[in-house]
Design a protein around this motif. Structure first.
Motif, PDB file in Angstrom:
ATOM      1  N   PHE A 170       0.831  -1.201   0.000  1.00 58.67           N
ATOM      2  CA  PHE A 170       0.000   0.000   0.000  1.00 58.67           C
ATOM      3  C   PHE A 170       0.872   1.261   0.000  1.00 58.67           C
ATOM      4  O   PHE A 170       0.632   2.198  -0.769  1.00 58.67           O
ATOM      5  CB  PHE A 170      -0.915   0.014   1.226  1.00 58.67           C
ATOM      6  CG  PHE A 170      -2.219  -0.700   1.031  1.00 58.67           C
ATOM      7  CD1 PHE A 170      -3.367   0.003   0.713  1.00 58.67           C
ATOM      8  CD2 PHE A 170      -2.301  -2.079   1.160  1.00 58.67           C
ATOM      9  CE1 PHE A 170      -4.575  -0.656   0.546  1.00 58.67           C
ATOM     10  CE2 PHE A 170      -3.503  -2.742   0.987  1.00 58.67           C
ATOM     11  CZ  PHE A 170      -4.650  -2.036   0.677  1.00 58.67           C
ATOM     12  N   TYR A 174       1.161   3.879  -3.050  1.00 58.87           N
ATOM     13  CA  TYR A 174       0.761   5.260  -2.739  1.00 58.87           C
ATOM     14  C   TYR A 174       1.850   6.247  -3.147  1.00 58.87           C
ATOM     15  O   TYR A 174       1.576   7.256  -3.826  1.00 58.87           O
ATOM     16  CB  TYR A 174       0.475   5.382  -1.239  1.00 58.87           C
ATOM     17  CG  TYR A 174       0.094   6.772  -0.794  1.00 58.87           C
ATOM     18  CD1 TYR A 174      -1.235   7.185  -0.801  1.00 58.87           C
ATOM     19  CD2 TYR A 174       1.069   7.665  -0.360  1.00 58.87           C
ATOM     20  CE1 TYR A 174      -1.584   8.459  -0.394  1.00 58.87           C
ATOM     21  CE2 TYR A 174       0.732   8.948   0.048  1.00 58.87           C
ATOM     22  CZ  TYR A 174      -0.594   9.342   0.023  1.00 58.87           C
ATOM     23  OH  TYR A 174      -0.933  10.615   0.426  1.00 58.87           O
ATOM     24  N   PHE A 186      -6.079   7.615  -4.016  1.00 59.80           N
ATOM     25  CA  PHE A 186      -7.280   6.778  -3.957  1.00 59.80           C
ATOM     26  C   PHE A 186      -8.458   7.506  -4.599  1.00 59.80           C
ATOM     27  O   PHE A 186      -8.468   8.732  -4.698  1.00 59.80           O
ATOM     28  CB  PHE A 186      -7.652   6.438  -2.507  1.00 59.80           C
ATOM     29  CG  PHE A 186      -6.588   5.694  -1.761  1.00 59.80           C
ATOM     30  CD1 PHE A 186      -6.508   4.315  -1.814  1.00 59.80           C
ATOM     31  CD2 PHE A 186      -5.658   6.375  -0.985  1.00 59.80           C
ATOM     32  CE1 PHE A 186      -5.532   3.621  -1.126  1.00 59.80           C
ATOM     33  CE2 PHE A 186      -4.677   5.700  -0.280  1.00 59.80           C
ATOM     34  CZ  PHE A 186      -4.613   4.319  -0.353  1.00 59.80           C
ATOM     35  N   TYR A 188     -13.022   6.851  -4.996  1.00 59.07           N
ATOM     36  CA  TYR A 188     -14.130   5.995  -4.591  1.00 59.07           C
ATOM     37  C   TYR A 188     -15.347   6.275  -5.438  1.00 59.07           C
ATOM     38  O   TYR A 188     -15.501   7.352  -6.021  1.00 59.07           O
ATOM     39  CB  TYR A 188     -14.471   6.188  -3.112  1.00 59.07           C
ATOM     40  CG  TYR A 188     -15.041   7.536  -2.753  1.00 59.07           C
ATOM     41  CD1 TYR A 188     -16.408   7.789  -2.836  1.00 59.07           C
ATOM     42  CD2 TYR A 188     -14.210   8.561  -2.303  1.00 59.07           C
ATOM     43  CE1 TYR A 188     -16.929   9.024  -2.499  1.00 59.07           C
ATOM     44  CE2 TYR A 188     -14.722   9.794  -1.971  1.00 59.07           C
ATOM     45  CZ  TYR A 188     -16.080  10.030  -2.062  1.00 59.07           C
ATOM     46  OH  TYR A 188     -16.590  11.257  -1.738  1.00 59.07           O
ATOM     47  N   TYR A 202     -13.700   1.745  -2.509  1.00 56.53           N
ATOM     48  CA  TYR A 202     -12.388   2.350  -2.739  1.00 56.53           C
ATOM     49  C   TYR A 202     -11.515   1.572  -3.718  1.00 56.53           C
ATOM     50  O   TYR A 202     -11.560   0.347  -3.779  1.00 56.53           O
ATOM     51  CB  TYR A 202     -11.653   2.482  -1.408  1.00 56.53           C
ATOM     52  CG  TYR A 202     -12.304   3.454  -0.455  1.00 56.53           C
ATOM     53  CD1 TYR A 202     -12.084   4.813  -0.561  1.00 56.53           C
ATOM     54  CD2 TYR A 202     -13.154   2.998   0.556  1.00 56.53           C
ATOM     55  CE1 TYR A 202     -12.680   5.712   0.302  1.00 56.53           C
ATOM     56  CE2 TYR A 202     -13.758   3.889   1.428  1.00 56.53           C
ATOM     57  CZ  TYR A 202     -13.521   5.246   1.300  1.00 56.53           C
ATOM     58  OH  TYR A 202     -14.123   6.123   2.150  1.00 56.53           O
ATOM     59  N   PHE A 204      -7.332   2.203  -5.871  1.00 58.04           N
ATOM     60  CA  PHE A 204      -6.198   3.055  -6.188  1.00 58.04           C
ATOM     61  C   PHE A 204      -6.460   3.763  -7.516  1.00 58.04           C
ATOM     62  O   PHE A 204      -7.030   3.177  -8.443  1.00 58.04           O
ATOM     63  CB  PHE A 204      -4.909   2.237  -6.327  1.00 58.04           C
ATOM     64  CG  PHE A 204      -4.231   1.920  -5.022  1.00 58.04           C
ATOM     65  CD1 PHE A 204      -3.744   2.941  -4.215  1.00 58.04           C
ATOM     66  CD2 PHE A 204      -4.068   0.606  -4.614  1.00 58.04           C
ATOM     67  CE1 PHE A 204      -3.114   2.641  -3.015  1.00 58.04           C
ATOM     68  CE2 PHE A 204      -3.437   0.308  -3.420  1.00 58.04           C
ATOM     69  CZ  PHE A 204      -2.960   1.328  -2.612  1.00 58.04           C
ATOM     70  N   PRO A 307      -7.615  -1.718  -1.991  1.00 59.18           N
ATOM     71  CA  PRO A 307      -8.302  -0.904  -0.973  1.00 59.18           C
ATOM     72  C   PRO A 307      -9.679  -1.426  -0.568  1.00 59.18           C
ATOM     73  O   PRO A 307     -10.219  -1.012   0.460  1.00 59.18           O
ATOM     74  CB  PRO A 307      -8.412   0.473  -1.651  1.00 59.18           C
ATOM     75  CG  PRO A 307      -7.220   0.532  -2.550  1.00 59.18           C
ATOM     76  CD  PRO A 307      -7.099  -0.868  -3.087  1.00 59.18           C
ATOM     77  N   TRP A 310     -10.222  -2.611   2.935  1.00 63.24           N
ATOM     78  CA  TRP A 310     -10.645  -1.664   3.970  1.00 63.24           C
ATOM     79  C   TRP A 310     -12.173  -1.660   4.079  1.00 63.24           C
ATOM     80  O   TRP A 310     -12.712  -1.562   5.180  1.00 63.24           O
ATOM     81  CB  TRP A 310     -10.118  -0.277   3.648  1.00 63.24           C
ATOM     82  CG  TRP A 310     -10.573   0.769   4.619  1.00 63.24           C
ATOM     83  CD1 TRP A 310     -11.420   1.810   4.389  1.00 63.24           C
ATOM     84  CD2 TRP A 310     -10.202   0.874   5.997  1.00 63.24           C
ATOM     85  NE1 TRP A 310     -11.618   2.559   5.526  1.00 63.24           N
ATOM     86  CE2 TRP A 310     -10.871   2.003   6.539  1.00 63.24           C
ATOM     87  CE3 TRP A 310      -9.376   0.127   6.843  1.00 63.24           C
ATOM     88  CZ2 TRP A 310     -10.732   2.389   7.867  1.00 63.24           C
ATOM     89  CZ3 TRP A 310      -9.237   0.522   8.167  1.00 63.24           C
ATOM     90  CH2 TRP A 310      -9.916   1.633   8.668  1.00 63.24           C
TER      91      TRP A 310
END
Length: 400
Positions: A170, A174, A186, A188, A202, A204, A307, A310
């Motif tokens: 991650f 990032y 990120f 969404y 979510y 990337f 992601p 999460w």
């Protein structure tokens, strides 16, 4: 946004996401001396409500029932501990099941466009004046599905361990995304999951934030079908109304956005463009200038999907379940035949991903029937079996 100073104890009706036409109509209503306040988003309204401490007695929201300011608005109000007040939606699509979903969530009423202003005026004043008496009759129902404790514990453990073990990945992704191009790492989009609950989904970022400008650079390549270029990622929202999809033109702006801070892409335009050009689904433009180098790598390895772990950890999704759907797709699946799929957990992988392997393309109807089958027969033991069968495809790519 600035909020006008209110006379003390003035009752307020909040308008969210209203266009000029609706605004003009509502201003012709006799609202018994109540003041209208306009807000672009629910966040603007919540902020002003908390700071000004005015008396909001009703909310009018221009949003589909499963849209950003529909059922989700009620959930946001509950989480922020705002009082229960009448919420009326101005919508385009309505059927019996959508109305039931709205009422179960706590929506007071919904009006389809074009709105008969005299009916809206009568209904709005009645709801405000009679709200206390109606409260005992309007019961909010919880989602039709609650994740069993064993499954939830498994999801927390599995996703937590995965997030911990993959944290270096991650961090590396990032940093690489931020170094290669300006913008958020990120993004969404809104998805509909268990019990028609809407949540942020979510991923990337794998494209440049100015992808629409870069798309224009492709127009000189006349030997290519430019529309097919959209088949590789998030398409940015165009600013002029003519470039909006048919469903969004009447609103004057995109109703199906992907979000990354203040940057947006249109999810529906991208997906419909891909379906329209499905005959050349494997066609790609060499060195598509909209996709970052890092983005190309993380897509090929499905790292852009990580992601979603999460989403599992915080309870929006499970490791195994039916894939959560974009808002506009979920709105089409409210009949009794398909609603069953939403009575099961939303997941990263599921039954249809296993069944489709080695069988070529699967029709939408077959996929939906498998979703229903999973909803009727899922269990923790079966979920673990599915995970072992789908480890290579655990983080399935989708058309987003």
């Amino acid at each position: 946004m600035s909020t006008p100073t209110l006379v003390k104890k003035t009752q307020v009706i909040a308008l969210i996401n209203f266009d000029s036409k609706l605004t003009s109509l509502i201003h012709h209503c006799d609202l018994e001396g109540r003041q209208l306040l306009h807000f672009e988003t629910d966040i603007d309204m919540f902020t002003a409500w908390e700071e000004q401490r005015f008396e909001v007695v009703a909310i009018l929201s221009k949003s589909e029932i499963l849209g950003k300011y529909g059922v989700t608005l009620i959930e946001s109000m509950t989480k922020r501990k705002f009082p229960r007040i009448p919420v009326i939606l101005i919508i385009k699509h309505l059927d019996t099941n959508l109305r039931r979903i709205a009422l179960d969530a706590g929506i007071a009423d919904a009006f389809t466009r074009p709105v008969k202003i005299e009916n809206l005026e009568l209904r709005l004043n009645f709801l405000i004046n009679s709200w206390s008496a109606l409260q005992s009759k309007l019961k909010h129902k919880d989602a039709v599905y609650r994740t069993p404790n064993g499954k939830r514990a498994f999801d927390i453990f599995f996703s937590g361990m995965a997030l911990l073990c993959l944290s270096p990945v991650f961090l590396l992704v990032y940093v690489l995304i931020k170094l290669e191009s300006p913008g958020p790492a990120f993004y969404y989009s809104y998805r509909v999951g268990t019990g028609y609950n809407v949540f942020k989904f979510y991923k990337f970022r794998s494209m440049y934030v100015n992808a629409d400008k870069r798309l224009k650079d492709l127009k000189g390549l006349n030997q290519y079908d430019i529309d097919n270029a959209a088949a590789s990622g998030e398409k940015s929202v165009a600013t002029d109304e003519q470039s909006l999809c048919r469903d969004c033109q009447s609103y004057g702006k995109c109703q199906f956005p992907l979000y990354a801070d203040k940057i947006r892409w249109c999810e529906k335009q991208f997906i419909e463009s891909r379906k329209t050009n499905s005959g050349s689904a494997f066609f790609k433009i060499k060195n598509d200038p909209r996709i970052t180098k890092v983005g190309n790598v993380i897509r090929n390895l499905s790292i852009d999907e990580l992601p979603q772990l999460w989403n599992v950890f915080i309870g929006n999704m499970s490791i195994v379940g039916n894939r959560p759907l974009p808002l506009y797709e979920a709105e089409k699946l409210t009949t009794d035949k398909y609603a069953l799929r939403f009575a099961a957990p939303a997941g990263i992988t599921g039954l249809w991903q296993v069944e489709k392997r080695g069988k070529g393309n699967m029709s939408e109807e077959e996929r939906l029937m498998l979703d229903n089958t999973y909803a009727q027969n899922h269990s923790l033991i079966n979920d673990i079996k599915l995970i072992f069968k789908t480890i290579p495809a655990l983080l399935q790519k989708e058309n987003v």
